[in-house]
Scaffold this motif. Sequence first.
Motif, PDB file in Angstrom:
ATOM      1  N   ASN A   9      49.198  47.702  32.319  1.00 23.64           N
ATOM      2  CA  ASN A   9      47.990  48.020  33.080  1.00 23.64           C
ATOM      3  C   ASN A   9      48.025  47.297  34.419  1.00 23.64           C
ATOM      4  OD1 ASN A   9      46.671  49.613  31.031  1.00 23.64           O
ATOM      5  ND2 ASN A   9      46.360  47.697  29.935  1.00 23.64           N
ATOM      6  N   ASP A  10      47.759  48.018  35.477  1.00 22.42           N
ATOM      7  CA  ASP A  10      47.783  47.461  36.828  1.00 22.42           C
ATOM      8  C   ASP A  10      46.393  46.951  37.202  1.00 22.42           C
ATOM      9  OD1 ASP A  10      48.105  46.839  39.477  1.00 22.42           O
ATOM     10  OD2 ASP A  10      48.625  48.867  40.115  1.00 22.42           O
ATOM     11  N   PHE A  11      46.293  45.674  37.507  1.00 18.28           N
ATOM     12  CA  PHE A  11      45.018  45.061  37.835  1.00 18.28           C
ATOM     13  C   PHE A  11      44.868  44.786  39.331  1.00 18.28           C
ATOM     14  CE2 PHE A  11      45.707  43.884  33.378  1.00 18.28           C
ATOM     15  CZ  PHE A  11      44.556  44.420  32.836  1.00 18.28           C
ATOM     16  N   SER A  12      45.735  45.357  40.155  1.00 18.16           N
ATOM     17  CA  SER A  12      45.688  45.071  41.589  1.00 18.16           C
ATOM     18  C   SER A  12      44.372  45.476  42.233  1.00 18.16           C
ATOM     19  CB  SER A  12      46.864  45.733  42.310  1.00 18.16           C
ATOM     20  OG  SER A  12      46.826  47.136  42.139  1.00 18.16           O
ATOM     21  N   SER A  13      43.662  46.430  41.652  1.00 19.08           N
ATOM     22  CA  SER A  13      42.393  46.852  42.235  1.00 19.08           C
ATOM     23  C   SER A  13      41.292  45.812  42.077  1.00 19.08           C
ATOM     24  CB  SER A  13      41.940  48.184  41.639  1.00 19.08           C
ATOM     25  OG  SER A  13      41.709  48.046  40.259  1.00 19.08           O
ATOM     26  N   ILE A  14      41.419  44.916  41.092  1.00 17.09           N
ATOM     27  CA  ILE A  14      40.382  43.892  40.910  1.00 17.09           C
ATOM     28  C   ILE A  14      40.818  42.522  41.424  1.00 17.09           C
ATOM     29  CG2 ILE A  14      39.299  45.064  38.969  1.00 17.09           C
ATOM     30  CD1 ILE A  14      40.642  42.952  37.141  1.00 17.09           C
ATOM     31  N   GLU A  15      42.087  42.379  41.791  1.00 17.22           N
ATOM     32  CA  GLU A  15      42.572  41.095  42.289  1.00 17.22           C
ATOM     33  C   GLU A  15      41.784  40.570  43.492  1.00 17.22           C
ATOM     34  OE1 GLU A  15      46.881  39.735  41.999  1.00 17.22           O
ATOM     35  OE2 GLU A  15      47.033  41.928  41.926  1.00 17.22           O
ATOM     36  N   PRO A  16      41.452  41.415  44.478  1.00 16.75           N
ATOM     37  CA  PRO A  16      40.678  40.891  45.615  1.00 16.75           C
ATOM     38  C   PRO A  16      39.328  40.308  45.182  1.00 16.75           C
ATOM     39  CG  PRO A  16      41.619  43.020  46.187  1.00 16.75           C
ATOM     40  CD  PRO A  16      41.856  42.802  44.712  1.00 16.75           C
ATOM     41  N   PHE A  17      38.649  40.938  44.234  1.00 16.61           N
ATOM     42  CA  PHE A  17      37.386  40.406  43.729  1.00 16.61           C
ATOM     43  C   PHE A  17      37.601  39.048  43.073  1.00 16.61           C
ATOM     44  CE2 PHE A  17      34.802  39.607  39.973  1.00 16.61           C
ATOM     45  CZ  PHE A  17      33.559  39.443  40.560  1.00 16.61           C
ATOM     46  N   ILE A  18      38.615  38.946  42.234  1.00 13.28           N
ATOM     47  CA  ILE A  18      38.888  37.691  41.530  1.00 13.28           C
ATOM     48  C   ILE A  18      39.178  36.572  42.519  1.00 13.28           C
ATOM     49  CG2 ILE A  18      40.479  36.511  39.953  1.00 13.28           C
ATOM     50  CD1 ILE A  18      40.751  39.257  38.503  1.00 13.28           C
ATOM     51  N   HIS A  19      40.059  36.834  43.469  1.00  8.12           N
ATOM     52  CA  HIS A  19      40.400  35.813  44.471  1.00  8.12           C
ATOM     53  C   HIS A  19      39.169  35.390  45.270  1.00  8.12           C
ATOM     54  CE1 HIS A  19      44.759  35.569  44.084  1.00  8.12           C
ATOM     55  NE2 HIS A  19      44.716  36.855  43.792  1.00  8.12           N
ATOM     56  N   SER A  20      38.374  36.356  45.698  1.00  6.39           N
ATOM     57  CA  SER A  20      37.184  36.069  46.486  1.00  6.39           C
ATOM     58  C   SER A  20      36.167  35.261  45.681  1.00  6.39           C
ATOM     59  CB  SER A  20      36.562  37.381  46.967  1.00  6.39           C
ATOM     60  OG  SER A  20      35.355  37.145  47.636  1.00  6.39           O
ATOM     61  N   TYR A  21      35.935  35.660  44.444  1.00  4.30           N
ATOM     62  CA  TYR A  21      34.957  34.972  43.607  1.00  4.30           C
ATOM     63  C   TYR A  21      35.383  33.529  43.339  1.00  4.30           C
ATOM     64  CZ  TYR A  21      31.437  34.102  40.104  1.00  4.30           C
ATOM     65  OH  TYR A  21      30.381  33.569  39.424  1.00  4.30           O
ATOM     66  N   VAL A  22      36.630  33.318  42.980  1.00  4.08           N
ATOM     67  CA  VAL A  22      37.122  31.973  42.677  1.00  4.08           C
ATOM     68  C   VAL A  22      37.100  31.108  43.935  1.00  4.08           C
ATOM     69  CG1 VAL A  22      39.119  30.629  41.913  1.00  4.08           C
ATOM     70  CG2 VAL A  22      38.462  32.700  40.672  1.00  4.08           C
ATOM     71  N   ALA A  23      37.537  31.654  45.062  1.00  2.00           N
ATOM     72  CA  ALA A  23      37.554  30.893  46.314  1.00  2.00           C
ATOM     73  C   ALA A  23      36.152  30.499  46.755  1.00  2.00           C
ATOM     74  CB  ALA A  23      38.235  31.700  47.412  1.00  2.00           C
ATOM     75  N   LEU A  37      32.495  29.861  36.687  1.00  6.15           N
ATOM     76  CA  LEU A  37      33.566  30.848  36.510  1.00  6.15           C
ATOM     77  C   LEU A  37      33.479  31.500  35.132  1.00  6.15           C
ATOM     78  CD1 LEU A  37      36.574  28.969  38.132  1.00  6.15           C
ATOM     79  CD2 LEU A  37      35.267  30.866  39.113  1.00  6.15           C
ATOM     80  N   ALA A  38      33.089  30.730  34.138  1.00  5.93           N
ATOM     81  CA  ALA A  38      33.001  31.254  32.769  1.00  5.93           C
ATOM     82  C   ALA A  38      31.960  32.358  32.646  1.00  5.93           C
ATOM     83  CB  ALA A  38      32.693  30.133  31.785  1.00  5.93           C
ATOM     84  N   ARG A  39      30.949  32.340  33.491  1.00 10.41           N
ATOM     85  CA  ARG A  39      29.933  33.400  33.446  1.00 10.41           C
ATOM     86  C   ARG A  39      30.545  34.768  33.706  1.00 10.41           C
ATOM     87  NH1 ARG A  39      26.043  30.177  37.345  1.00 10.41           N
ATOM     88  NH2 ARG A  39      25.469  28.516  35.919  1.00 10.41           N
ATOM     89  N   VAL A  40      31.545  34.791  34.557  1.00 15.68           N
ATOM     90  CA  VAL A  40      32.184  36.061  34.910  1.00 15.68           C
ATOM     91  C   VAL A  40      33.454  36.288  34.094  1.00 15.68           C
ATOM     92  CG1 VAL A  40      33.331  37.317  36.779  1.00 15.68           C
ATOM     93  CG2 VAL A  40      31.247  36.035  37.236  1.00 15.68           C
ATOM     94  N   PHE A  41      34.195  35.226  33.848  1.00 10.66           N
ATOM     95  CA  PHE A  41      35.507  35.361  33.218  1.00 10.66           C
ATOM     96  C   PHE A  41      35.543  34.860  31.783  1.00 10.66           C
ATOM     97  CE2 PHE A  41      36.246  34.641  37.827  1.00 10.66           C
ATOM     98  CZ  PHE A  41      36.684  35.924  38.127  1.00 10.66           C
TER      99      PHE A  41
END
Length: 50
Positions: A9-23, A37-41
């Motif tokens: 499964n390709d997750f590249s479409s959600i990677e920008p969200f993950i990077h932005s949220y964590v940063a 972070l646990a609230r989302v992940f």
Amino acid sequence: MPFSDRSGNDFSSIEPFIHSYVAGCSGGGWSEVSRKLARVFAWEFEDYRD
């Protein structure tokens, strides 16, 4: 290289969200940041045992 799981499964479409949220997540220490972070992940560590 796009991130994918063992099933291919390709997750590249959600990677920008993950990077932005964590940063953008901040707190008074790692405990506070990890709770935010646990609230989302939460699903990622659902069955984690130390």
